[in-house]
Design an enzyme around this catalytic site. Structure first.
Site, PDB file in Angstrom:
ATOM      1  N   SER A  10       9.469   7.551   0.806  1.00 51.77           N
ATOM      2  CA  SER A  10       9.865   6.295   0.162  1.00 51.77           C
ATOM      3  C   SER A  10       9.957   6.535  -1.340  1.00 51.77           C
ATOM      4  O   SER A  10       8.965   6.871  -1.990  1.00 51.77           O
ATOM      5  CB  SER A  10       8.821   5.213   0.451  1.00 51.77           C
ATOM      6  OG  SER A  10       9.080   4.105  -0.370  1.00 51.77           O
ATOM      7  N   HIS A  35      13.751   7.038   2.264  1.00 48.80           N
ATOM      8  CA  HIS A  35      13.551   5.604   2.539  1.00 48.80           C
ATOM      9  C   HIS A  35      13.734   4.838   1.220  1.00 48.80           C
ATOM     10  O   HIS A  35      13.058   5.127   0.229  1.00 48.80           O
ATOM     11  CB  HIS A  35      12.141   5.440   3.090  1.00 48.80           C
ATOM     12  CG  HIS A  35      11.713   4.052   3.391  1.00 48.80           C
ATOM     13  ND1 HIS A  35      11.838   3.491   4.643  1.00 48.80           N
ATOM     14  CD2 HIS A  35      11.108   3.120   2.622  1.00 48.80           C
ATOM     15  CE1 HIS A  35      11.333   2.262   4.628  1.00 48.80           C
ATOM     16  NE2 HIS A  35      10.887   2.005   3.410  1.00 48.80           N
ATOM     17  N   ASP A  37      13.639   1.301  -0.670  1.00 46.43           N
ATOM     18  CA  ASP A  37      13.103  -0.059  -0.589  1.00 46.43           C
ATOM     19  C   ASP A  37      13.929  -1.004  -1.455  1.00 46.43           C
ATOM     20  O   ASP A  37      13.864  -0.940  -2.682  1.00 46.43           O
ATOM     21  CB  ASP A  37      11.647  -0.071  -1.088  1.00 46.43           C
ATOM     22  CG  ASP A  37      10.711   0.557  -0.091  1.00 46.43           C
ATOM     23  OD1 ASP A  37      10.801   0.220   1.104  1.00 46.43           O
ATOM     24  OD2 ASP A  37       9.866   1.383  -0.499  1.00 46.43           O
ATOM     25  N   MET A  39      14.587  -4.761  -2.706  1.00 49.77           N
ATOM     26  CA  MET A  39      13.861  -6.039  -2.810  1.00 49.77           C
ATOM     27  C   MET A  39      14.680  -7.024  -3.627  1.00 49.77           C
ATOM     28  O   MET A  39      15.265  -6.660  -4.645  1.00 49.77           O
ATOM     29  CB  MET A  39      12.533  -5.832  -3.527  1.00 49.77           C
ATOM     30  CG  MET A  39      11.669  -4.773  -2.893  1.00 49.77           C
ATOM     31  SD  MET A  39      10.121  -4.602  -3.795  1.00 49.77           S
ATOM     32  CE  MET A  39       9.470  -3.118  -3.005  1.00 49.77           C
ATOM     33  N   HIS A  68      15.593  -0.059   3.489  1.00 49.80           N
ATOM     34  CA  HIS A  68      14.588  -1.007   3.979  1.00 49.80           C
ATOM     35  C   HIS A  68      14.803  -2.302   3.198  1.00 49.80           C
ATOM     36  O   HIS A  68      14.403  -2.405   2.037  1.00 49.80           O
ATOM     37  CB  HIS A  68      13.185  -0.430   3.769  1.00 49.80           C
ATOM     38  CG  HIS A  68      12.095  -1.384   4.133  1.00 49.80           C
ATOM     39  ND1 HIS A  68      10.785  -1.171   3.782  1.00 49.80           N
ATOM     40  CD2 HIS A  68      12.103  -2.559   4.814  1.00 49.80           C
ATOM     41  CE1 HIS A  68      10.049  -2.183   4.226  1.00 49.80           C
ATOM     42  NE2 HIS A  68      10.826  -3.028   4.847  1.00 49.80           N
ATOM     43  N   MET A  70      14.086  -5.586   2.053  1.00 57.30           N
ATOM     44  CA  MET A  70      13.087  -6.658   1.911  1.00 57.30           C
ATOM     45  C   MET A  70      13.775  -7.810   1.176  1.00 57.30           C
ATOM     46  O   MET A  70      13.513  -8.082   0.001  1.00 57.30           O
ATOM     47  CB  MET A  70      11.869  -6.128   1.156  1.00 57.30           C
ATOM     48  CG  MET A  70      11.024  -5.221   2.041  1.00 57.30           C
ATOM     49  SD  MET A  70       9.815  -4.290   1.114  1.00 57.30           S
ATOM     50  CE  MET A  70      10.789  -2.875   0.679  1.00 57.30           C
ATOM     51  N   MET A 139       5.126  -2.587   9.492  1.00 61.88           N
ATOM     52  CA  MET A 139       4.599  -2.548   8.121  1.00 61.88           C
ATOM     53  C   MET A 139       3.079  -2.427   8.194  1.00 61.88           C
ATOM     54  O   MET A 139       2.407  -3.285   8.776  1.00 61.88           O
ATOM     55  CB  MET A 139       4.987  -3.805   7.342  1.00 61.88           C
ATOM     56  CG  MET A 139       6.476  -3.957   7.064  1.00 61.88           C
ATOM     57  SD  MET A 139       7.229  -2.546   6.241  1.00 61.88           S
ATOM     58  CE  MET A 139       6.315  -2.495   4.703  1.00 61.88           C
ATOM     59  N   ASP A 175       5.168   2.049   7.897  1.00 62.25           N
ATOM     60  CA  ASP A 175       5.523   2.079   6.474  1.00 62.25           C
ATOM     61  C   ASP A 175       4.391   1.452   5.664  1.00 62.25           C
ATOM     62  O   ASP A 175       4.102   0.263   5.812  1.00 62.25           O
ATOM     63  CB  ASP A 175       6.826   1.300   6.268  1.00 62.25           C
ATOM     64  CG  ASP A 175       7.329   1.357   4.829  1.00 62.25           C
ATOM     65  OD1 ASP A 175       6.802   2.176   4.039  1.00 62.25           O
ATOM     66  OD2 ASP A 175       8.261   0.577   4.504  1.00 62.25           O
TER      67      ASP A 175
HETATM   68  C1  DX5 Z   1       6.322  -1.430   0.622  1.00 60.83           C
HETATM   69  C2  DX5 Z   1       7.424  -0.446   0.873  1.00 60.83           C
HETATM   70  C3  DX5 Z   1       6.966   0.920   1.257  1.00 60.83           C
HETATM   71  C4  DX5 Z   1       6.222   1.613   0.148  1.00 60.83           C
HETATM   72  C5  DX5 Z   1       5.367   2.708   0.692  1.00 60.83           C
HETATM   73  O1  DX5 Z   1       6.896  -2.625   0.254  1.00 60.83           O
HETATM   74  O2  DX5 Z   1       8.243  -0.913   1.912  1.00 60.83           O
HETATM   75  O3  DX5 Z   1       8.049   1.715   1.709  1.00 60.83           O
HETATM   76  O4  DX5 Z   1       7.102   2.140  -0.818  1.00 60.83           O
HETATM   77  O5  DX5 Z   1       4.580   3.191  -0.332  1.00 60.83           O
HETATM   78  P1  DX5 Z   1       3.128   3.819  -0.089  1.00 60.83           P
HETATM   79  O6  DX5 Z   1       3.313   4.964   0.841  1.00 60.83           O
HETATM   80  O7  DX5 Z   1       2.697   4.201  -1.445  1.00 60.83           O
HETATM   81  O8  DX5 Z   1       2.275   2.740   0.537  1.00 60.83           O
HETATM   82 ZN    ZN Z   2       9.629   0.475   2.819  1.00 58.13          ZN
END
Ligand code: DX5
Ligand code: ZN
Length: 220
Positions: A10, A35, A37, A39, A68, A70, A139, A175
């Site tokens: 990620s 990956h 993220d 948002m 991903h 969000m 999650m 994740d």
């Molecule tokens: C959380 C994200 C994860 C995050 C994981 O909102 O979806 O993908 O980046 O990070 P670590 O491994 O540091 O928990």
């Molecule tokens: Zn993620």
């Protein structure tokens, strides 16, 4: 249940000063996927990144890219993210877009479909979509930021999910909070895709050492 493990990095916690080199480093150190993220500041409090960053990542690596999402309305982004070269489009079951329509649109773009589920959501929400999707991301932290503590009860949810879906060939991912100390429990619960941000990117062992250690921890 699929047996081969996928280690996905990620990039939320990566070094954005020189993103191209960072992605190359991650790739050369043995990650299987990247990956990303995304948002929207609504579904989760934070904002992260969108198409310009995805374009840069796409031009830096041939590895599979998972978006991903969000975001509240993932369906709005399917086409543009497909055009930017995402391979797997993962959206939340808690989002506000119609789930089946979103799945259909993702498939029309020839992308793989992932559904992510938050720690407090019931696995019963997933049931009608299982035959239509490629992966489920459980999650193991509340979405929104990296570096949080692994929620161990995610393992019970995966075990329950698999006991209800014994003959399904669906990839389960986790994740959040995945490190060498937590990955084995997730593996034992049935996960075969492990998404790790700080566990790889903020690791004293360096990226290669961290990814290698994660992979080994699934074998012991
Ligand atoms: C959380 C994200 C994860 C995050 C994981 O909102 O979806 O993908 O980046 O990070 P670590 O491994 O540091 O928990
Ligand atoms: Zn993620």
């Amino acid at each position: 249940m699929k047996n081969q493990c996928i280690i996905s990095t990620s990039i939320l916690s990566s070094n954005f000063k020189n993103l191209h080199n960072e992605i190359k480093d991650i790739e050369n150190c043995g990650t299987d996927e990247i990956h990303i993220d995304v948002m929207d500041g609504e579904f989760v409090e934070n904002l992260s990144f969108g198409l310009p960053i995805i374009n840069t990542i796409r031009s830096s690596t041939k590895l599979p890219l998972e978006g991903h999402m969000m975001v509240n309305y993932p369906i709005k982004y399917v086409k543009s993210f497909a055009d930017a070269g995402i391979d797997i489009f993962t959206f939340h079951i808690e989002s506000k877009s119609p789930t089946m329509k979103t799945i259909e649109l993702i498939k029309k773009q020839n992308l793989k479909v992932g559904i992510a589920i938050n720690p407090d959501s019931s696995i019963s929400l997933l049931q009608k979509y299982i035959d239509h999707i490629d992966r489920i991301i459980f999650m193991s932290v509340y979405p929104g930021k990296g570096g949080q503590k692994y929620i161990r009860s995610t393992e019970d949810k995966m075990i329950e999910f698999l006991s209800l879906n014994k003959n399904k060939n669906i990839l389960l991912g986790v994740d959040g909070g995945i490190k060498s100390e937590t990955i084995r429990g997730a593996y034992n619960a049935g996960a075969r895709l492990f998404i790790s941000g700080t566990g790889i990117l903020d690791n004293k062992l360096g990226y290669y050492g961290a990814i290698d250690q994660l992979r080994r921890a699934t074998l012991n």
